[in-house]
Design a protein around this motif. Structure first.
Motif, PDB file in Angstrom:
ATOM      1  N   LEU A  88       7.725  13.867  -7.171  1.00 27.59           N
ATOM      2  CA  LEU A  88       7.029  13.287  -7.213  1.00 27.59           C
ATOM      3  C   LEU A  88       6.850  12.607  -5.913  1.00 27.59           C
ATOM      4  O   LEU A  88       7.207  12.186  -5.303  1.00 27.59           O
ATOM      5  CB  LEU A  88       5.886  12.761  -7.795  1.00 27.59           C
ATOM      6  CG  LEU A  88       6.023  13.453  -9.196  1.00 27.59           C
ATOM      7  CD1 LEU A  88       4.485  12.787 -10.179  1.00 27.59           C
ATOM      8  CD2 LEU A  88       4.776  14.433  -9.180  1.00 27.59           C
ATOM      9  N   GLY A  89       5.725  13.868  -4.908  1.00 26.19           N
ATOM     10  CA  GLY A  89       5.418  12.762  -3.732  1.00 26.19           C
ATOM     11  C   GLY A  89       6.743  13.458  -2.612  1.00 26.19           C
ATOM     12  O   GLY A  89       7.210  13.042  -1.937  1.00 26.19           O
ATOM     13  N   ARG A 148       4.500   5.338  -5.229  1.00 25.92           N
ATOM     14  CA  ARG A 148       4.292   5.324  -6.089  1.00 25.92           C
ATOM     15  C   ARG A 148       3.203   5.785  -6.897  1.00 25.92           C
ATOM     16  O   ARG A 148       2.037   5.473  -7.511  1.00 25.92           O
ATOM     17  CB  ARG A 148       4.363   3.687  -6.930  1.00 25.92           C
ATOM     18  CG  ARG A 148       6.153   3.832  -6.958  1.00 25.92           C
ATOM     19  CD  ARG A 148       6.261   2.338  -7.396  1.00 25.92           C
ATOM     20  NE  ARG A 148       6.415   2.794  -9.206  1.00 25.92           N
ATOM     21  CZ  ARG A 148       6.655   2.933  -9.838  1.00 25.92           C
ATOM     22  NH1 ARG A 148       8.102   3.373  -9.432  1.00 25.92           N
ATOM     23  NH2 ARG A 148       6.979   3.668 -10.774  1.00 25.92           N
ATOM     24  N   SER A 149       2.277   6.465  -6.127  1.00 24.50           N
ATOM     25  CA  SER A 149       0.842   7.423  -6.248  1.00 24.50           C
ATOM     26  C   SER A 149       0.472   7.846  -7.720  1.00 24.50           C
ATOM     27  O   SER A 149      -0.216   7.301  -7.880  1.00 24.50           O
ATOM     28  CB  SER A 149       0.916   8.303  -5.107  1.00 24.50           C
ATOM     29  OG  SER A 149      -0.591   8.684  -4.865  1.00 24.50           O
ATOM     30  N   GLN A 179       4.512  -6.552  -6.469  1.00 22.21           N
ATOM     31  CA  GLN A 179       3.536  -6.787  -6.220  1.00 22.21           C
ATOM     32  C   GLN A 179       2.679  -5.494  -6.574  1.00 22.21           C
ATOM     33  O   GLN A 179       1.049  -5.233  -7.015  1.00 22.21           O
ATOM     34  CB  GLN A 179       2.754  -7.056  -4.589  1.00 22.21           C
ATOM     35  CG  GLN A 179       3.879  -8.118  -4.767  1.00 22.21           C
ATOM     36  CD  GLN A 179       3.489  -8.590  -2.864  1.00 22.21           C
ATOM     37  OE1 GLN A 179       2.941  -8.394  -2.450  1.00 22.21           O
ATOM     38  NE2 GLN A 179       4.648 -10.526  -2.858  1.00 22.21           N
ATOM     39  N   ALA A 180       3.360  -4.510  -5.808  1.00 26.91           N
ATOM     40  CA  ALA A 180       2.556  -3.514  -6.955  1.00 26.91           C
ATOM     41  C   ALA A 180       2.524  -2.813  -7.719  1.00 26.91           C
ATOM     42  O   ALA A 180       1.138  -2.500  -8.385  1.00 26.91           O
ATOM     43  CB  ALA A 180       3.302  -2.113  -5.868  1.00 26.91           C
ATOM     44  N   LEU A 181       3.260  -3.207  -8.277  1.00 24.87           N
ATOM     45  CA  LEU A 181       3.216  -2.945  -9.832  1.00 24.87           C
ATOM     46  C   LEU A 181       1.935  -4.334 -10.807  1.00 24.87           C
ATOM     47  O   LEU A 181       0.970  -3.901 -11.787  1.00 24.87           O
ATOM     48  CB  LEU A 181       4.632  -3.062 -10.806  1.00 24.87           C
ATOM     49  CG  LEU A 181       5.719  -2.609  -9.831  1.00 24.87           C
ATOM     50  CD1 LEU A 181       6.622  -2.844 -11.594  1.00 24.87           C
ATOM     51  CD2 LEU A 181       5.421  -1.116 -10.557  1.00 24.87           C
ATOM     52  N   THR A 204       0.489  -0.877  -0.134  1.00 26.21           N
ATOM     53  CA  THR A 204       0.200  -0.158   0.118  1.00 26.21           C
ATOM     54  C   THR A 204       0.532   1.012   0.195  1.00 26.21           C
ATOM     55  O   THR A 204       0.521   2.285  -0.682  1.00 26.21           O
ATOM     56  CB  THR A 204      -0.441   0.236   1.170  1.00 26.21           C
ATOM     57  OG1 THR A 204      -1.323  -1.285   1.987  1.00 26.21           O
ATOM     58  CG2 THR A 204      -1.912   1.565   1.380  1.00 26.21           C
ATOM     59  N   SER A 205       1.708   1.417   0.468  1.00 30.60           N
ATOM     60  CA  SER A 205       3.115   2.435   0.487  1.00 30.60           C
ATOM     61  C   SER A 205       3.632   2.803  -0.269  1.00 30.60           C
ATOM     62  O   SER A 205       3.851   4.298  -0.800  1.00 30.60           O
ATOM     63  CB  SER A 205       3.651   2.144   1.691  1.00 30.60           C
ATOM     64  OG  SER A 205       4.689   1.585   1.352  1.00 30.60           O
TER      65      SER A 205
END
Lengths: 242, 462, 602, 142
Positions: B51-52, A77-78, D85-87, A70-71
Motif C-alpha cells: 500500500l502506498g 502507514r496511511s 508514537q505513530a502507533l 506524521t510521515s
C-alpha cells in the motif's frame, strides 16, 4: 473480599507481564535504531540507499513531511490511519444510533451566562484558527488532523455550553465529504501511482509549508472529519441523538 | 486492485452517512461487487500488495493467497446473504464498515494493521449487539473485549520491538531465526485477544448474553462471519508463523470449554441461549483442532468451521425472526431448521457429519484420543438438547386463543436463503469431497511459511 | 441391493408427495417397496458384494439377508395395517415419508459390513424413527429425547471403536478387521469389542440401557410401536450377532465357565438381568403397550443369551428367537393398535371383554402371546427350547433359572392384557365397539398364519440360520424336515403340532358339549346398601397383580439414576450459566486466572 | 515458589522504567474487577488504555535523542523511534472510540434500568431474565 480478588487479579496480570514479557524487552532508553525499520523511515530512504537528510535543504524526497511521526501516520502507514478514522467514525455513528433510539427526550440545558456568551464570541474564531493551524501544519510541527479536529470540536463544545438554543447541523455532510475524500485520495493514488494511498504529488523541500505531497490534504480532511465527528458526538450526547 | 475490497465499502459507508435508506440498498450491491472483484482476481492469488507503494518492511502490505481467497469468498458470500435478509436499515452502515474491516483483517499482513481492523470489527460488533435493547450485554462485551484487546496491541508492539518491523512475514522470520521462544510469547498475547472473539470459555463468557437476546442480526453476523475471519487470523498466526505449540494451558482450557459450554447449552431453557452455548462449543472444537497443529486435523477443523457457520446461520436466523415457533405451519422453515440442527450435531448425510467424521478420523490417525473422546461426549450432549428443541418446535402445542396453531413464518427472502443454506449442507453432506479438497489445500498452505515468505521476499506485486 | 436402497430412499420422497394428495397412498407405497425389496432380496444370493453410488461398500451376509427379510415381513404387515389406520394421524405425509426412510435405513444396516456405512444407515434409521415417535402423543416428546440419547450412547461408542480400528488397520471393512483383530493388544480388543457391542445393547434394549423402551414403545404411534419392537430393536440384536460371530471371540477371550468365554459370560449375565428386570417390570405395568415394551427387554435378554452362547444350538436359538419375537411383537402391537383404534385407550383397567366385539384381534393377540410365552405349537417354543438345550448341555444352571423364571413370568404378564382387555365383562361404554376394518385384519391374520406355519415347519428359517452359522464357522444346527436335533435329543414340530391339534379339538368338543356359563354384565353387582358409581373398579382388570407388585414395590430404578445423572450435568451447566450472567468484572477475573495459569504452566 | 518470586522481581527490576505504565494497567484491571459502578469500570478501561500507551511510547525512547521532527533545532536526524508514537496516536483514537461508545451504552443502560450501580441493577436484570424465560416456555426437559 471483592477488593482482595481484584488485587489478586491485577497482580496476576502484572506478574504475567513482569515474568513473561518484560525480561525480553530492551533496556529502557537503549533501543538499537539500526535494527529497526524506522531507521530508514527517519532518513526517508526506504526505496533508495541511505542518505542523511537536512531541514530546509533536502528536496524531492520520497516523502516530504518534516514531522516523521506524521510521515508514518499519513504516508508510510496511511492505511492504519484510514482504519483509525473509521474507528472514530463508526463509534460516533454508533453513539448517534443508540442515542437516537432513546425513548425519553433528554436534551441537556444549562443556565446561560452572559460572560460565557460574550467570551465565546471572541474565543471561537481563535479556537478555530488554532485548530486549522494545527492540522495544516501537521507535517511540519507537532499536531495534525486528530488534535486539530479535536480543537475544532472544542469550539463547538464551547458554543454548546454557552447557548442553549445552539444546534449543530450539517456535521454529517462534512463527515461524508471528508471521509469519502480520504478514500478518494487513496483511490487516486491507486489510479495514478498504481498503489492505494500512494503519494502522487511532488514532495517539495523538507520543512516548507507546501511540501509532503498529499499529506497536508489528507490531514486537512482528517481534521475536518474528526472535528465533525466529535462535534456530532457532542451534539448527539446533548440532544439525545439524531 | 484487491484493496478495492476494503476501500469501496469504506468510501460508500462514509458517503452515505446522511442517507441511511440508500446505505441499505447499497450494502448488497457493494458486497456483490466485492465478490465479483474477488473472483476476477482469482488468477492473481499468491501476490502481495504494497500500500502506498512503500516496500513491505516499511509500509503496510496486503497478502492475497488461496487461503485468503477462500476465506474472503466465504465471508463475503455470507455477508451477501446477511445483507439481503436484513431489512433493518439502522445497521447498514456498521455492516458496510464491518465488511471492509473483515476483508482488511483477512488480507492484511501487518500486525498493527490487523489490530486496527480487529478493533473496528469489535466496535461494530458492540454496536450491532445492542440490537433488541441489549445495552447491558453489549457493555459487558465492550469492557471485556477492551481489556483483552490490549494484549493484542502489546503483542503487535512486542513484535516490532523484537523484530524491528511490523510486517508479519519479516518480523516472524527475523525472530524465528534468532529466538523462536519469543514468537511463542507473542502468540500467547495474540491468542488471549483472539480467544475472546473465538468464544472459548472463559474468554467467551460474554457470548450468551449477546447472542441469546433474541436478535436475528447479532448472532448471525458475529457467529458466522466474524468468527470465521477470526479463525483465519488465529490459524494464520498460530500455524504459519510459529513452529511451536501454544502452552498446554490453552489446550486444556479449550477442551474444558467444549464440554462445559455443551453442558451450559443442555441446561438452558431458552433456545437463543442454547444456540449461543452451542456455538461456543463448536468454535471451541475448531480452536482445539487448530491447537493440535496437525495438517489433517486443521483441514477438518476448517471443514467443520464452514459447515458449522452455515448451520448456525440458519438456526439463528430462524430463531431471531420467529422465536420458538411451531413449525407445523412453517414447514419449509422447519425443515431447514431441522436439517441444520442435525448437521450441527453431525447426523449422517448432512455436512456436519463429515466434519465430525473427518475430524475423528484425523484425530485417531494422530492418536489424539483425548480430543476425540471430548468431541464424542460433547456431541452426545449436543444431540440431547438439539433433539429436544427440534421435537419441541415440531410437536409443541403453540396454540392461539382460538385453538389454532400460530401461523407465523419467515418472509420469502429469508426463507429462501435459509432453505438454500440447508440444502447446501445437504449437498456437502452427499458430496463432502467438494469442500474437503478446498480445506485440504487451505491447511497445506497455512502450514507453509516457506511459501509465505517467498512471496514476500520475491516481491510478487500486483 | 443398491436398487433396493435407492428405491426406498426415493420412495420416501415419493411417499411424502403422494400423501399430500391422498394420505393412504403412503402406506401403499411402503407396502409396494417392501414387497419389491422382498422379491429382489430373495433372489440375491448371500455373500454378494455390490457398489453403492460408486463406493464398494455393500456386502450381503446370510445373517443380513435373514434380518432384512424378517424386517420386510414386519414392514409389510405394518404397511397394510396403516392403510386404514393412517387416518387417525394429524401429519400423515411426514409419517409416511419417515416410515419409508426408516425402512431404507434399516435395510442399509443389514446390507453392509463397512463400519462407517453401517453407522450412517444406523443413524438414518434412528433419526427417521425419532420424528415418528412424538407424532401422536405430546407426552412422547420426552421419550423421544431419551430414545435418541441412549441410542446415541451406543452409536458413539460404536463410532469411537470404528475409528480406533481405522487408526490401527486403515480400513473400515469389518471382515478385513476381524481377520487381523487378534494382533491388537488385549486391552484394546476389550475396548473395541465392548464399545461396539454397546451400540447393539443400547438399541436392543438390554439392561442397563433398556430405560428408553418403556416410554418410547408405550407412547409412540400405535402401529409404529410394532416396528419399534418388532424390527428396530432387532437391529441391535443383528449388530450383536454380527459382531460376536464375525470376530473370533472364542479365541480372543479366555474361557471362563461352561465352555463359554469371559465376554460371552458377561453378556449372558446382562441377558439374565434383562430377563429379570423386563419380566418384573412388565408384570407391574397397567399400560398394555408399556407392558409389552418390558417384555421386549426380557426377550432381548433371551436373544442375547442365545447369541452369546455362540454354539451350534444356542446361537441358532438366539437367531430363531429374533424371528419369533419380531413376528410376535408385531402381532401384539398391531392388535393393540386395533384396540386403541376402536377404544382410544391403552390402559388395561379401562378395558375389558373385547373378545366378544373384536374376535380377530383377540386371536391375533392370543397367538402372539402364545408364541411369546413359548407354548409349543407356535414357533416361539422352538427357539426357547433351543436356548434351554444349549444352557443345559453346558451346565449353566444359574442362567437356566433366570431363563425359566422369565418364561414363567411371561405367562404372568401376557395374561394381564389378555384377561384385562379381552376377557371378562364388557364395559358398557364399549358395547358399541366393532371389529376393525378388514384391511387391518389382513396383516394380523397373515402374521398368525406365519407364526403357526413356522412353528410347524421351521425349515425355511432354519436354513437361513444354518447358512449364517456356516458363514461364520460355527457348527451348523442340525435338523431334518421338521425334526430338530440336538446333542440331548430331538424335537419334532410336526408331531407336537398334531398332538396339540388333537388336544385342541378335544377341548373344543368339550367346550361345545358342556353347558355354558351365564353371562353377567358388569353392572350386575351386589352391595350391602351402598350405591355403586364406578363399576370399572370392580372389573378384575384393575389392580390386576397388586399382590405381586407389593412384593417389589420400592425397587431401585435405573431410570431415576439416569435422570439424576442428567440433572447433575445440568447443574454443572447451571454453574456455567451463573458465570455467564455475572458482570464484566467476573470475566476479567477469569482472564486473570488464565494468566496466572500461564505464568506457571507455560 | 519463594525463589521464583525473588528471581522474578530481580528480572523485573532490571527494566525499571516500564514499571509505571504497567502499574497503571494493573490499577485499571483492579478498578474493573473491584468497582460496582459501571461508569467507574469504563473509566478503569480508559486507565488501562493510557497505561499501555505510555508503555508503547517508552519502548521507543532512546537516551539523549530528540522528538522526531526535522526543524531549525534539529536539522538532521537525531531522533527517538517515531513508530511507537505513530502507533500510539492510532491507539489513542481507538481508545477514544471505545470509550465514547461505552459511555453511550451506559446512557442506554441508565435509561432502561434507572441505575448504573451493579447492586441495584441485579434485581431488575434478574427480573427481566425471568421474564424472558417465561416468554419462551420452551422447556420439555430431558
Amino acid at each position: 473480599m471483592r477488593r482482595i480478588w481484584a488485587i489478586l487479579v491485577a497482580l496476576s496480570v502484572l506478574m504475567f507481564f513482569f515474568y513473561r514479557i518484560m525480561p525480553t524487552l530492551p533496556e529502557f532508553g537503549n533501543v538499537e535504531m539500526f535494527r529497526k525499520s524506522t531507521f530508514d523511515i527517519i532518513h526517508k530512504s526506504t526505496k533508495g540507499p541511505y542518505d542523511a537528510r537536512e531541514f530546509k535543504k533536502s528536496k524531492n524526497l520520497e516523502e516530504g513531511s518534516a514531522n516523521v511521526v506524521t510521515s508514518i501516520v499519513v504516508n508510510y502507514r496511511s492505511f492504519d490511519t484510514l482504519g483509525e478514522v473509521t474507528v472514530l467514525f463508526i463509534s460516533a455513528f454508533g453513539a448517534g444510533l443508540m442515542l437516537g433510539s432513546l425513548r425519553s427526550n433528554r436534551r441537556i440545558t444549562f443556565d446561560e451566562h452572559n460572560v460565557l456568551i460574550t467570551a465565546s464570541g471572541v474565543a471561537l474564531p481563535l479556537i478555530f484558527l488554532l485548530g486549522s493551524y494545527v492540522f495544516i501544519h501537521g507535517h511540519l510541527s507537532p499536531g495534525g488532523g486528530f488534535p486539530g479536529g479535536t480543537i475544532l470540536a472544542l469550539g463547538i463544545l464551547l458554543l454548546a455550553l454557552a447557548r442553549n438554543d445552539f444546534q449543530v447541523a450539517g456535521t454529517k455532510y462534512v463527515e461524508q465529504i471528508s471521509g469519502a475524500g480520504y478514500v478518494v485520495v487513496g483511490l487516486a493514488g491507486l489510479a495514478i501511482s498504481g498503489a492505494f494511498l500512494a503519494n502522487f504529488l511532488p514532495t517539495g523541500t523538507l520543512g516548507e509549508l507546501f511540501s509532503a505531497g498529499v499529506v497536508p490534504f489528507v490531514y486537512a480532511l482528517i481534521g475536518f472529519k474528526v472535528g465533525a465527528e466529535l462535534a456530532g458526538l457532542i451534539s448527539d450526547l446533548r440532544e439525545g441523538g439524531a | 486492485m484487491i484493496t478495492l475490497l476494503i476501500a469501496v465499502p469504506l468510501a460508500l459507508a462514509f458517503a452515505t452517512i446522511p442517507l441511511r435508506k440508500l446505505a441499505r440498498l447499497i450494502l448488497p450491491v457493494v458486497v456483490l461487487a466485492n465478490l465479483v472483484i474477488l473472483f476476477a482476481l482469482k488468477p492473481h492469488v499468491g501476490k502481495i500488495i504494497e500500500l502506498g507503494s512503500w516496500p513491505a518492511v516499511y509500509g503496510i502490505t496486503l497478502f492475497f493467497d488461496e487461503v485468503a481467497f477462500y476465506f474472503l469468498s466465504f465471508v463475503n458470500m455470507m455477508f451477501l446473504v446477511i445483507s439481503l435478509i436484513t431489512r433493518d436499515e439502522r445497521f447498514s452502515i456498521p455492516l458496510l464498515v464491518m465488511n471492509a474491516a473483515l476483508n482488511g483483517l483477512i488480507l492484511t499482513a501487518d500486525f498493527f494493521n490487523s489490530f486496527v481492523f480487529l478493533e473496528i470489527i469489535a466496535i461494530t460488533s458492540y454496536i450491532i449487539s445492542t440490537d433488541k435493547d441489549n445495552a447491558l450485554g453489549s457493555f459487558k462485551y465492550l469492557i471485556f473485549g477492551g481489556v483483552a484487546s490490549i494484549f493484542y496491541l502489546i503483542g503487535a508492539v512486542f513484535m516490532y520491538v523484537q523484530g524491528g518491523t511490523l510486517n508479519m512475514a519479516y518480523s516472524s522470520y527475523i525472530i524465528g531465526m534468532s529466538n523462536p521462544e519469543l514468537m511463542k510469547t507473542a502468540l500467547v498475547l495474540f491468542a488471549i485477544t483472539l480467544l475472546v472473539e473465538l468464544k472459548v470459555l472463559p474468554f467467551g463468557l460474554w457470548v450468551p448474553d449477546v447472542y441469546g437476546n433474541g436478535s436475528a442480526l447479532t448472532p448471525v453476523v458475529l457467529g458466522s462471519v466474524v468468527s470465521t475471519a477470526t479463525v483465519y487470523l488465529f490459524s494464520r498466526l498460530s500455524l504459519t508463523f510459529v513452529d511451536e505449540h501454544l502452552p498446554p494451558v490453552f489446550y486444556y482450557t479449550v477442551l474444558a470449554s467444549i464440554v462445559l459450554s455443551q453442558l451450559g447449552a443442555l441446561y438452558q431453557k431458552n433456545l437463543g441461549r442454547t444456540l449461543a452455548f452451542a456455538s461456543m462449543a463448536s468454535m471451541s472444537t475448531v480452536v482445539a483442532s487448530l491447537l493440535t497443529r496437525q495438517e489433517s486435523v486443521v483441514s477438518t477443523a476448517l471443514f467443520y468451521l464452514f459447515t458449522d457457520a452455515l448451520a448456525k446461520f440458519v438456526l439463528f436466523t430462524v430463531y431471531g425472526n420467529l422465536g420458538v415457533a411451531n413449525f407445523r405451519n412453517a414447514k419449509t422453515t422447519g425443515i431447514a431448521f431441522t436439517f441444520s440442527s442435525l448437521s450441527l450435531v453431525g447426523v449422517p448425510i448432512f455436512a456436519g457429519f463429515w466434519g465430525k467424521y473427518y475430524l475423528l478420523k484425523a484425530l485417531f490417525e494422530q492418536e489424539n484420543y483425548v480430543l476425540a473422546i471430548v468431541v464424542l461426549v460433547s456431541t452426545l450432549i449436543e444431540l440431547a438438547y438439539v433433539t429436544k428443541w427440534n421435537i419441541e418446535q415440531w410437536f409443541a402445542k403453540k396454540e392461539t386463543t382460538k385453538g389454532e396453531i400460530e401461523n407465523i413464518d419467515l418472509p420469502f427472502v429469508q426463507k429462501l436463503f435459509v432453505l438454500l443454506s440447508a440444502l447446501i449442507l445437504l449437498v456437502i453432506g452427499l458430496f463432502p469431497q467438494l469442500l474437503l479438497d478446498k480445506t485440504n489445500l487451505l491447511a497445506e498452505k497455512l502450514f507453509d511459511f516457506q511459501l509465505y515468505r517467498d512471496i514476500f521476499f520475491g516481491k510478487g506485486g500486483m | 441391493m443398491q436398487n433396493i436402497l435407492l428405491v426406498a430412499i426415493i420412495g420416501s420422497v415419493a411417499g411424502y408427495l403422494l400423501s399430500l394428495f391422498y394420505r393412504r397412498l403412503g402406506p401403499i407405497i411402503l407396502l409396494l417397496i417392501s414387497l419389491y425389496a422382498f422379491a429382489m432380496l430373495w433372489e440375491i444370493p448371500s455373500n454378494t458384494a455390490e457398489n453403492f453410488l460408486g463406493y464398494d461398500v455393500l456386502y450381503l451376509t446370510t445373517l443380513g439377508k435373514y434380518f432384512a427379510l424378517l424386517s420386510l415381513i414386519v414392514f409389510s404387515a405394518y404397511a397394510i395395517f396403516n392403510i386404514v389406520w393412517i387416518e387417525t394421524l394429524k401429519t400423515p405425509h411426514a409419517f409416511n415419508a419417515l416410515s419409508i426412510l426408516t425402512l431404507a435405513g434399516t435395510l442399509g444396516v443389514f446390507f453392509t459390513t463397512n463400519l462407517v456405512v453401517l453407522y450412517i444407515f444406523w443413524e438414518l434409521t434412528v433419526f427417521a424413527s425419532l420424528f415418528i415417535v412424538p407424532m401422536s402423543k405430546s407426552e412422547a416428546k420426552r421419550a423421544a429425547v431419551w430414545y435418541v440419547t441412549i441410542t446415541a450412547i451406543g452409536s458413539f461408542a460404536f463410532l469411537f471403536a470404528t475409528f480406533l480400528l481405522y487408526s490401527k488397520f486403515y480400513t473400515f471393512d469389518l471382515v478385513e478387521i476381524s481377520r487381523n483383530l487378534s494382533q491388537l493388544p488385549k486391552p484394546t480388543i476389550w475396548l473395541v469389542v465392548c464399545s461396539m457391542l454397546t451400540a447393539g445393547i443400547a438399541k436392543s434394549g438390554v439392561f442397563p440401557l433398556h430405560v428408553w423402551l418403556r416410554n418410547v414403545h408405550g407412547k409412540a404411534p400405535d402401529t409404529f410401536s410394532a416396528v419399534l419392537s418388532g424390527q428396530l430393536v432387532k437391529m441391535g440384536s443383528y449388530l450383536i450377532a454380527l459382531l460376536l460371530s464375525i470376530f473370533p471371540v472364542t479365541t480372543l477371550f479366555p474361557h471362563f465357565y461352561g465352555g463359554v468365554n469371559i465376554l460371552s459370560y458377561i453378556l449372558i449375565w446382562l441377558g439374565n438381568v434383562s430377563i429379570l428386570v423386563g419380566t418384573l417390570m412388565a408384570i407391574k405395568q397397567n399400560d398394555m403397550k408399556m407392558l409389552i415394551a418390558f417384555s421386549t427387554v426380557a426377550n432381548s435378554g433371551y436373544i442375547l443369551i442365545g447369541l452369546a452362547l455362540l454354539d451350534q444350538v444356542g446361537f441358532a436359538g438366539g437367531l430363531f428367537h429374533v424371528f419369533n419375537h419380531a413376528i410376535a411383537a408385531t402381532m401384539i402391537f398391531l392388535s393393540f393398535a386395533a384396540v386403541v383404534y376402536r377404544t382410544g385407550t391403552t390402559k388395561i383397567d379401562e378395558l375389558g371383554g373385547l373378545i366378544h366385539r373384536m374376535p380377530v384381534t383377540f386371536i391375533t393377540y392370543l397367538v402372539g402371546i402364545i408364541s411369546l410365552a413359548g407354548i409349543p405349537p407356535t414357533s416361539g417354543f422352538i427357539s426357547k427350547w433351543m436356548i434351554f438345550q444349549s444352557l443345559v448341555s453346558r451346565g449353566m444352571f444359574v442362567t437356566e433359572i433366570f431363563v425359566f423364571v422369565g418364561s414363567i413370568g411371561s405367562f404372568l404378564y401376557v395374561f394381564r392384557p389378555l384377561a384385562g382387555v379381552f376377557l371378562g365383562q364388557l364395559k358398557s361404554k364399549y358395547k358399541d365397539v366393532r371389529e376393525v376394518p378388514i384391511i387391518m385384519q389382513i396383516p394380523m391374520i397373515l402374521l398368525v398364519l406365519v407364526t403357526v406355519f413356522f412353528g410347524v415347519f421351521p425349515g425355511q428359517v432354519l436354513e437361513f440360520i444354518v447358512g449364517a452359522q456356516k458363514e461364520f464357522g460355527i457348527d451348523a444346527f442340525q435338523y431334518e424336515g421338521t425334526k430338530l436335533i440336538t446333542s440331548m435329543g430331538y424335537w419334532d414340530t410336526w408331531i407336537v403340532f398334531v398332538m396339540f391339534a388333537v388336544g385342541f379339538l378335544i377341548a373344543a368338543v368339550l367346550y361345545l358339549i358342556t353347558p355354558k356359563g351365564k353371562k353377567i354384565p358388569l353392572e350386575d353387582q351386589y352391595t350391602s346398601g351402598e350405591f355403586l358409581h364406578n363399576f370399572d373398579l370392580y372389573h378384575y382388570a384393575s389392580r390386576f397383580y397388586a399382590f405381586l407388585e407389593r412384593e417389589y414395590g420400592d425397587h431401585p430404578s435405573l431410570e431415576n439414576l439416569y435422570a439424576s445423572l442428567v440433572n447433575a450435568l445440568k447443574s454443572l451447566g447451571k454453574g456455567i450459566d451463573y458465570l455467564v450472567s455475572r458482570t464484566a468484572s467476573a470475566y476479567v477475573f477469569w482472564l486473570g486466572v488464565i494468566l496466572l495459569l500461564l505464568w506457571k504452566g507455560w | 515458589m519463594l525463589y521464583d518470586l525473588s528471581e522474578m522481581f530481580r528480572e523485573a527490576l532490571s527494566v525499571p522504567y516500564y514499571y509505571l505504565p504497567l502499574f497503571l494497567v494493573s490499577v485499571g484491571i483492579y478498578g474493573i474487577v473491584s468497582q460496582r459502578n459501571l461508569f467507574k469500570q469504563l473509566v478503569s478501561l480508559g486507565l488501562i488504555d493510557t497505561g499501555v500507551n505510555i508503555l508503547i511510547i517508552s519502548l521507543g525512547y532512546i537516551q539523549g535523542m530528540e522528538a522526531p521532527i526535522y526543524s531549525a533545532v534539529t536539522p538532521i536526524a537525531k531522533f527517538v523511534d517515531p513508530l511507537p508514537q505513530a502507533l500510539v496516536l492510532t491507539a489513542i483514537v481507538i481508545g477514544v472510540g471505545v470509550l465514547g461508545l461505552g459511555a453511550t451504552l451506559l446512557i442506554k443502560i441508565h435509561e432502561r434500568y434507572g441505575t448504573l450501580e451493579l447492586d441495584e441493577l441485579k434485581f431488575s436484570k434478574e427480573h427481566q431474565r425471568w421474564q424472558e424465560i417465561m416468554d419462551d416456555e420452551g422447556d420439555v426437559g430431558v
